[in-house]
Design a protein around this motif. Structure first.
Motif, mmCIF file in Angstrom:
data_model
loop_
_atom_site.group_PDB
_atom_site.id
_atom_site.type_symbol
_atom_site.label_atom_id
_atom_site.label_comp_id
_atom_site.label_asym_id
_atom_site.label_seq_id
_atom_site.Cartn_x
_atom_site.Cartn_y
_atom_site.Cartn_z
ATOM 1 N N GLU A 88 65.179 16.679 27.791
ATOM 2 C CA GLU A 88 65.822 16.505 29.097
ATOM 3 C C GLU A 88 65.242 17.486 30.119
ATOM 4 N N GLU A 89 64.913 18.678 29.677
ATOM 5 C CA GLU A 89 64.395 19.684 30.599
ATOM 6 C C GLU A 89 62.971 19.382 31.081
ATOM 7 N N ASP A 90 62.336 18.320 30.554
ATOM 8 C CA ASP A 90 61.041 17.886 31.067
ATOM 9 C C ASP A 90 61.195 16.981 32.300
ATOM 10 N N THR A 91 62.421 16.649 32.632
ATOM 11 C CA THR A 91 62.664 15.817 33.808
ATOM 12 C C THR A 91 62.168 16.520 35.066
ATOM 13 N N ALA A 92 61.293 15.868 35.801
ATOM 14 C CA ALA A 92 60.689 16.470 36.986
ATOM 15 C C ALA A 92 59.766 15.454 37.641
ATOM 16 N N GLN A 119 57.719 10.462 39.198
ATOM 17 C CA GLN A 119 58.976 10.933 38.613
ATOM 18 C C GLN A 119 59.020 10.610 37.124
ATOM 19 N N VAL A 120 59.363 11.621 36.339
ATOM 20 C CA VAL A 120 59.624 11.450 34.916
ATOM 21 C C VAL A 120 61.060 11.897 34.664
ATOM 22 N N THR A 121 61.843 10.998 34.104
ATOM 23 C CA THR A 121 63.244 11.297 33.821
ATOM 24 C C THR A 121 63.503 11.094 32.331
ATOM 25 N N VAL A 122 64.010 12.133 31.700
ATOM 26 C CA VAL A 122 64.304 12.071 30.268
ATOM 27 C C VAL A 122 65.820 12.096 30.103
#
Length: 124
Positions: A88-92, A119-122
């Motif tokens: 989740e913390e790779d979301t950016a 945009q990458v959302t995990v």
């Protein structure tokens, strides 16, 4: 006019994989080292990784080491970021950039042209 265009971002579940690409026009990428950076909402832009002009050397931030891999295809003028075991913390928003100065590949000031980001959302 130099343009870097990222593609391939999207929504992925934690533990999954995603590949984002950077294509260039107006610049031959083979003469430049290329970096990937990311910026999460409300946070500063941070270094993700770097690949040398020939692809013989790569460097990664500790937070992604062993999970992310950068590759390049100089014939196609593209650079890819393969992201595995996403958290989740790779979301950016992920940005590619071309490097024109030497010293510290993690320093954003050594890069001149930047893409618009993807945009990458995990999700959990």
């Amino acid at each position: 006019q130099v343009q870097l265009i990222e593609s391939g971002g999207g929504l992925v579940q934690a533990g999954g994989s995603l590949r984002v690409s950077c294509a260039a026009s107006g610049r031959t990428l083979s003469t430049y080292g290329m970096g990937w950076f990311r910026q999460a909402h409300g946070k500063e832009r941070e270094f993700v990784g770097y690949i040398s002009r020939t692809g013989s050397a790569t460097y990664y931030a500790d937070s992604v080491k062993g999970r992310f891999a950068i590759s390049r295809d100089n014939a196609k003028n593209t650079v890819d970021l393969q992201m595995n075991s996403l958290k989740e913390e790779d979301t950016a928003v992920y940005y590619c950039a071309s490097r024109t100065a030497g010293g510290n590949a993690a320093n954003a000031r050594e890069y001149d042209y930047w893409g618009q980001g993807t945009q990458v959302t995990v999700s959990s």
